[in-house]
Design a protein around this motif. Structure first.
Motif, PDB file in Angstrom:
ATOM      1  N   LYS A 191      38.939  24.211  37.892  1.00 14.12           N
ATOM      2  CA  LYS A 191      38.225  24.521  36.660  1.00 14.12           C
ATOM      3  C   LYS A 191      36.900  23.772  36.635  1.00 14.12           C
ATOM      4  O   LYS A 191      36.808  22.633  37.107  1.00 14.12           O
ATOM      5  N   PHE A 192      35.881  24.407  36.068  1.00 18.02           N
ATOM      6  CA  PHE A 192      34.611  23.718  35.872  1.00 18.02           C
ATOM      7  C   PHE A 192      33.822  24.428  34.780  1.00 18.02           C
ATOM      8  O   PHE A 192      34.103  25.571  34.415  1.00 18.02           O
ATOM      9  N   ARG A 193      32.810  23.735  34.242  1.00 17.86           N
ATOM     10  CA  ARG A 193      31.914  24.292  33.242  1.00 17.86           C
ATOM     11  C   ARG A 193      30.491  24.254  33.790  1.00 17.86           C
ATOM     12  O   ARG A 193      30.134  23.357  34.552  1.00 17.86           O
ATOM     13  N   GLN A 194      29.704  25.212  33.367  1.00 17.88           N
ATOM     14  CA  GLN A 194      28.319  25.258  33.830  1.00 17.88           C
ATOM     15  C   GLN A 194      27.418  25.670  32.673  1.00 17.88           C
ATOM     16  O   GLN A 194      27.650  26.689  32.016  1.00 17.88           O
ATOM     17  N   GLU A 195      26.387  24.875  32.424  1.00 17.53           N
ATOM     18  CA  GLU A 195      25.406  25.196  31.393  1.00 17.53           C
ATOM     19  C   GLU A 195      24.125  25.690  32.047  1.00 17.53           C
ATOM     20  O   GLU A 195      23.686  25.153  33.071  1.00 17.53           O
ATOM     21  N   SER A 196      23.529  26.717  31.446  1.00 21.50           N
ATOM     22  CA  SER A 196      22.297  27.299  31.980  1.00 21.50           C
ATOM     23  C   SER A 196      21.291  27.439  30.849  1.00 21.50           C
ATOM     24  O   SER A 196      21.648  27.858  29.740  1.00 21.50           O
ATOM     25  N   TYR A 197      20.037  27.117  31.159  1.00 19.16           N
ATOM     26  CA  TYR A 197      18.970  27.184  30.168  1.00 19.16           C
ATOM     27  C   TYR A 197      17.868  28.127  30.647  1.00 19.16           C
ATOM     28  O   TYR A 197      17.659  28.305  31.859  1.00 19.16           O
ATOM     29  N   SER A 198      17.167  28.706  29.685  1.00 15.08           N
ATOM     30  CA  SER A 198      16.043  29.575  30.018  1.00 15.08           C
ATOM     31  C   SER A 198      14.983  29.457  28.937  1.00 15.08           C
ATOM     32  O   SER A 198      15.252  29.015  27.811  1.00 15.08           O
ATOM     33  N   LEU A 199      13.761  29.857  29.274  1.00 17.86           N
ATOM     34  CA  LEU A 199      12.662  29.841  28.316  1.00 17.86           C
ATOM     35  C   LEU A 199      11.637  30.883  28.727  1.00 17.86           C
ATOM     36  O   LEU A 199      11.189  30.904  29.885  1.00 17.86           O
ATOM     37  N   GLY A 200      11.287  31.760  27.793  1.00 20.61           N
ATOM     38  CA  GLY A 200      10.264  32.754  28.043  1.00 20.61           C
ATOM     39  C   GLY A 200       9.114  32.603  27.062  1.00 20.61           C
ATOM     40  O   GLY A 200       9.323  32.417  25.854  1.00 20.61           O
ATOM     41  N   LEU A 201       7.883  32.667  27.576  1.00 19.77           N
ATOM     42  CA  LEU A 201       6.683  32.587  26.757  1.00 19.77           C
ATOM     43  C   LEU A 201       5.802  33.793  27.059  1.00 19.77           C
ATOM     44  O   LEU A 201       5.659  34.188  28.224  1.00 19.77           O
TER      45      LEU A 201
ATOM     46  N   GLY B 283      14.177  30.018  34.316  1.00 18.56           N
ATOM     47  CA  GLY B 283      15.585  30.362  34.223  1.00 18.56           C
ATOM     48  C   GLY B 283      16.440  29.591  35.216  1.00 18.56           C
ATOM     49  O   GLY B 283      15.983  29.256  36.309  1.00 18.56           O
ATOM     50  N   GLN B 284      17.662  29.302  34.803  1.00 16.88           N
ATOM     51  CA  GLN B 284      18.635  28.651  35.676  1.00 16.88           C
ATOM     52  C   GLN B 284      19.760  29.632  35.986  1.00 16.88           C
ATOM     53  O   GLN B 284      20.134  30.449  35.144  1.00 16.88           O
ATOM     54  N   GLY B 285      20.286  29.536  37.189  1.00 15.38           N
ATOM     55  CA  GLY B 285      21.407  30.373  37.582  1.00 15.38           C
ATOM     56  C   GLY B 285      22.365  29.593  38.453  1.00 15.38           C
ATOM     57  O   GLY B 285      22.050  28.495  38.928  1.00 15.38           O
TER      58      GLY B 285
ATOM     59  N   TYR C 254      34.042  21.772  46.902  1.00 19.86           N
ATOM     60  CA  TYR C 254      32.850  22.582  46.660  1.00 19.86           C
ATOM     61  C   TYR C 254      32.276  22.326  45.270  1.00 19.86           C
ATOM     62  O   TYR C 254      33.004  22.115  44.299  1.00 19.86           O
ATOM     63  N   ARG C 255      30.951  22.371  45.173  1.00 21.36           N
ATOM     64  CA  ARG C 255      30.232  22.421  43.911  1.00 21.36           C
ATOM     65  C   ARG C 255      29.585  23.798  43.790  1.00 21.36           C
ATOM     66  O   ARG C 255      29.251  24.425  44.798  1.00 21.36           O
ATOM     67  N   PRO C 256      29.370  24.299  42.581  1.00 26.42           N
ATOM     68  CA  PRO C 256      28.650  25.570  42.454  1.00 26.42           C
ATOM     69  C   PRO C 256      27.235  25.457  43.018  1.00 26.42           C
ATOM     70  O   PRO C 256      26.591  24.412  42.921  1.00 26.42           O
ATOM     71  N   GLN C 257      26.770  26.512  43.582  1.00 31.58           N
ATOM     72  CA  GLN C 257      25.394  26.602  44.061  1.00 31.58           C
ATOM     73  C   GLN C 257      24.505  26.928  42.861  1.00 31.58           C
ATOM     74  O   GLN C 257      24.827  27.806  42.067  1.00 31.58           O
ATOM     75  N   THR C 258      23.396  26.220  42.696  1.00 28.56           N
ATOM     76  CA  THR C 258      22.556  26.390  41.511  1.00 28.56           C
ATOM     77  C   THR C 258      21.129  26.756  41.904  1.00 28.56           C
ATOM     78  O   THR C 258      20.699  26.530  43.038  1.00 28.56           O
ATOM     79  N   SER C 259      20.403  27.316  40.929  1.00 30.63           N
ATOM     80  CA  SER C 259      19.004  27.665  41.182  1.00 30.63           C
ATOM     81  C   SER C 259      18.175  27.422  39.941  1.00 30.63           C
ATOM     82  O   SER C 259      18.674  27.483  38.803  1.00 30.63           O
ATOM     83  N   GLU C 260      16.898  27.151  40.144  1.00 27.35           N
ATOM     84  CA  GLU C 260      15.903  27.061  39.093  1.00 27.35           C
ATOM     85  C   GLU C 260      14.722  27.936  39.502  1.00 27.35           C
ATOM     86  O   GLU C 260      14.180  27.777  40.600  1.00 27.35           O
ATOM     87  N   SER C 261      14.348  28.854  38.632  1.00 30.20           N
ATOM     88  CA  SER C 261      13.244  29.755  38.953  1.00 30.20           C
ATOM     89  C   SER C 261      12.175  29.674  37.881  1.00 30.20           C
ATOM     90  O   SER C 261      12.472  29.561  36.690  1.00 30.20           O
TER      91      SER C 261
END
Length: 733
Positions: free
Chosen positions: A461-471, A491-493, A529-536
């Motif tokens: 089990k795990f939790r993942q928080e993702s944030y985004s911002l559009g201007l 954006g985060q994924g 394993y840890r989840p693979q993450t991205s920042e775009s």
């Protein structure tokens, strides 16, 4: 280019140009879907509407990296596969192929099936099998395809590259004004592989409160012919697709839709469907049955607080591989000592999905407004895998009760919620977003006994928080008949490990004692394993006008720059020199995307360009990011030559790209170059009457020999099909 056009147009247009033109304008109101009865589209693109507050082009989103292939595009292109339909979208490429079962999407260099999410009528599709594509959908069933590049707030995990959203047809999309019932029959022939296709569709609105459509499609072909005159072995097609869609409108504000999509395919195929010519892995007799069922409720009362949508559904994929002795290295020929008999591999995937969302217009006034978008999602993907040999003694010894430790069964599920407010103050829009996922992955079958033996957890089990911002900022006044918008998005994924990666034991495990002396005794990685993450991060400028230079030219253009960093690569899980278990691999990519649509009277066109570069650290060495596709330029030009004749030609140029030629695992990678190529396609449509139409489509007209991108985007793939001439006849009642 965009800036020059804007400057010239601003100087040319009168200061108080007429805002609305009756030929290019619609009211800024919402039309309830239970009242529409649109004809088969034959208008020029782009489809642009103008209102007192905005200009809209449904093909190009002006502030996000989203492109939509519309009904009109699909009618003109007549794509043979879903993959063909989206090839011209910036930063999109197709890996594997040209067999449908061997194709997978590549968006911005994210090339694995689990990095690009696919949804059919709102239901996510998931399929994990070694070197095989997992999207089974006949394009004849589709109304539109939306391509989201990069993670969006609603897409969640498994969309580092983006999301493909396919929507099927409705009767209302096909009925003529005043028509209650209709039917369509379509027949096609392609000379390259002697392909015969046929499609039968009936649809109707027996009452204003019900919409019904049924479609049956069948496709049969021989092996594909390559430009050199050789056949691509085991590339024949034998598939059947069906769609049943029923919508009910109990009231003006409520719509209930049931959609059932099925696909069947069978025949001789390479075991390694995404790779090159059949070789080491040989062939299999493969049968696929895929079913997607969805229920959609839309509730849109006449108030600003509720715009509610609920989607519930299930997806099923069943695959059977039959491998006779000698067909593949996985099942060698019989010997005097041992004959394993036929090998049967069975895969079954069952997806359950619930998606609830609501959009509220919290505040609306002249100077500023506030919207709030809320959502709740649940998804469960159950995977069953089994392997049996005819030789029961051998089968029970090495695969007891059908359990294959290298391809373990299991279940992956999540619950997620998200919220995305949008504040608009004058010309400025601010759209932050937050999403939280609660994941659970459970082992099943024979894996449970293996884990229990070593007192290792069978649930992760795990939790993942993702944030985004559009201007977004509109540089021109709201009452202008053109739009020039600056925008930026962050954006985060993330992507969780597959059941395969968490619980595999055997040659595919990264936790074998050979590689990881301090790893788990079970040699199953599990929660290491840890989840693979991205920042775009994206930034760009878009421009729209329905009357360029005061003429009848409609134009939408967008230039987008992006930077993405991906961390904790799943492929970098290892034991370092200090004996620590780490997952420190990363990818970095930078890119530019340009897309534009235009129409002027009887002429129309579309242009796209993309370029991506990057680097990768796999935990041991720095190498080029070899999964990115070659720089691509796509140009489509067309004209309505006559009221009943439409013609178009397209040009595609793909630059050379870096590929892996050798190495992998503990062996350093070696790199080479895959040559670039140019391809010309053309098509013409003639409709002698309103009930009859004929299309002539030419693909790879120059019979150019070139290579497709191979499996995972990092290798050289098959030689592409040679020249193909397709004829399509359509009869509509």
């Amino acid at each position: 280019m965009i800036i020059v056009l804007v400057a010239l147009n601003a100087l040319y247009a009168p200061a108080h140009a007429e805002l609305l033109n009756t030929e290019n304008t619609t009211a800024d109101t919402t039309v309830n879907s239970n009242k529409k009865a649109a004809p088969v589209p034959e208008q020029t693109l782009p489809e642009v509407s103008v209102s007192a507050r905005r200009i809209e082009d449904e093909r190009i989103d002006t502030t996000r990296a989203i492109t939509t292939i519309t009904t009109e595009d699909l009618e003109r292109l007549q794509p043979a596969t879903l993959f063909d339909a989206i090839r011209d979208v910036p930063s999109v490429a197709i890996n594997g192929g040209p067999r449908p079962s061997g194709m997978s999407f590549n968006i911005r260099g994210y090339a694995d099936n689990e990095d690009v999410a696919v949804k059919v009528d709102g239901i996510p599709k998931g399929f994990e099998k070694y070197r095989m594509g997992g999207t089974f959908l006949e394009p004849e069933l589709l109304k539109s395809v939306e391509v989201q590049r990069g993670p969006q707030i609603t897409s969640g995990s498994g969309s580092l590259g983006g999301t493909i959203i396919a929507t099927t047809k409705d009767a209302a999309d096909l009925l003529q004004p005043g028509q209650r019932y209709g039917a369509r029959a379509k027949f096609g022939y392609a000379n390259n592989n002697d392909e015969y296709s046929r499609s039968y569709m009936v649809y109707g609105r027996p009452d204003d409160r019900i919409d019904i459509l049924f479609n049956y499609s069948n496709r049969q072909s021989n092996d594909i012919m390559q430009p050199g005159g050789t056949k691509l072995e085991s590339s024949a097609i034998s598939s059947i697709s069906k769609l049943l869609k029923v919508s009910v409108f109990p009231s003006e504000s409520v719509q209930l839709t049931t959609s059932v999509v099925s696909f069947e395919d069978s025949g001789l195929q390479p075991y390694d469907a995404t790779g090159g010519q059949p070789g080491t892995f040989g062939n299999v007799i493969r049968s696929i049955e895929d079913l997607t069922w969805s229920e959609t409720l839309q509730y849109r009362p006449d108030n600003r607080w509720v715009d509610f949508k609920a989607i519930f559904g299930k997806g099923y994929t069943d695959l059977h591989d039959l491998i006779r002795p000698g067909m593949s290295s996985i099942n060698p020929l019989c010997t005097p000592i041992l004959c394993r008999g036929n090998l049967n591999d069975y895969y079954r995937y069952e997806t359950t999905n619930l998606d609830l969302s609501n959009r509220s217009r919290v505040i609306e006034n002249k100077d500023w407004s506030l919207e709030l978008f809320l959502g709740l999602q649940y998804n469960k993907n159950k995977r069953e895998v089994s392997r049996y040999f005819d030789n029961t003694a051998y089968s029970q010894t090495f695969y007891p009760d059908g359990f294959n430790a290298s391809a373990p069964p299991g279940t992956k599920s999540y619950v997620a919620y998200y919220l995305q407010p949008k504040l608009t103050v004058g010309r400025l829009s601010i759209m932050p977003g937050f999403r939280k996922d609660f994941y659970q992955v459970d082992a099943a079958g024979g894996t449970l006994a293996l884990l229990e033996q070593y007192d290792q957890a069978a649930t992760i089990k795990f939790r993942q928080e993702s944030y985004s911002l559009g201007l977004a900022y509109a540089l021109l006044p709201q009452n202008s008949n053109q739009q020039l918008t600056l925008y930026s998005n962050y954006g985060q994924g993330f992507r969780p490990p597959l059941v395969d990666e968490y619980f595999t034991q055997g040659v595919f495990s990264r936790c074998l004692s050979f590689f990881m002396s301090n790893g788990p005794d079970s040699q199953i990685c599990g929660d290491l394993y840890r989840p693979q993450t991205s920042e775009s991060t994206e930034a760009g400028i878009s421009y729209q006008t329905p009357r360029l230079f005061g003429s009848d030219i409609q134009l939408t253009s967008k230039l987008n720059f992006f930077h993405i960093r991906t961390s904790h690569l799943l492929t970098s899980l290892r034991q370092n020199d200090a004996g620590e278990i780490v997952q420190d691999g990363w990818e970095r990519r930078n890119g530019v995307e340009f897309e534009s649509t235009m129409s002027a009277g009887k002429l129309y066109g579309r242009v796209s360009y993309s370029r991506i570069s990057g680097a990768l650290f796999d935990g041991k060495e720095y190498v080029p990011l070899y999964t990115v596709p070659g720089n691509a330029l796509n140009i489509t030009l067309g004209a309505n030559l006559h009221a009943r004749v439409d013609a178009n030609i397209s040009y595609r140029r793909v630059a050379q790209r870096t590929v892996v030629t050798a190495g992998g695992g503990s062996i350093p990678l070696e790199f080479g170059t895959q040559d670039g190529y140019e391809v010309f396609n053309a098509g013409i449509h003639w409709a002698p009457t309103s009930h009859m139409g004929f299309r002539l489509i030419g693909e790879n007209l120059a019979n150019k020999e070139y290579r497709l991108d191979g499996a995972f985007g990092g290798t050289i793939g098959n030689v592409a099909p040679g020249r193909n001439i397709r004829i399509v006849a359509e009869f509509t009642y």
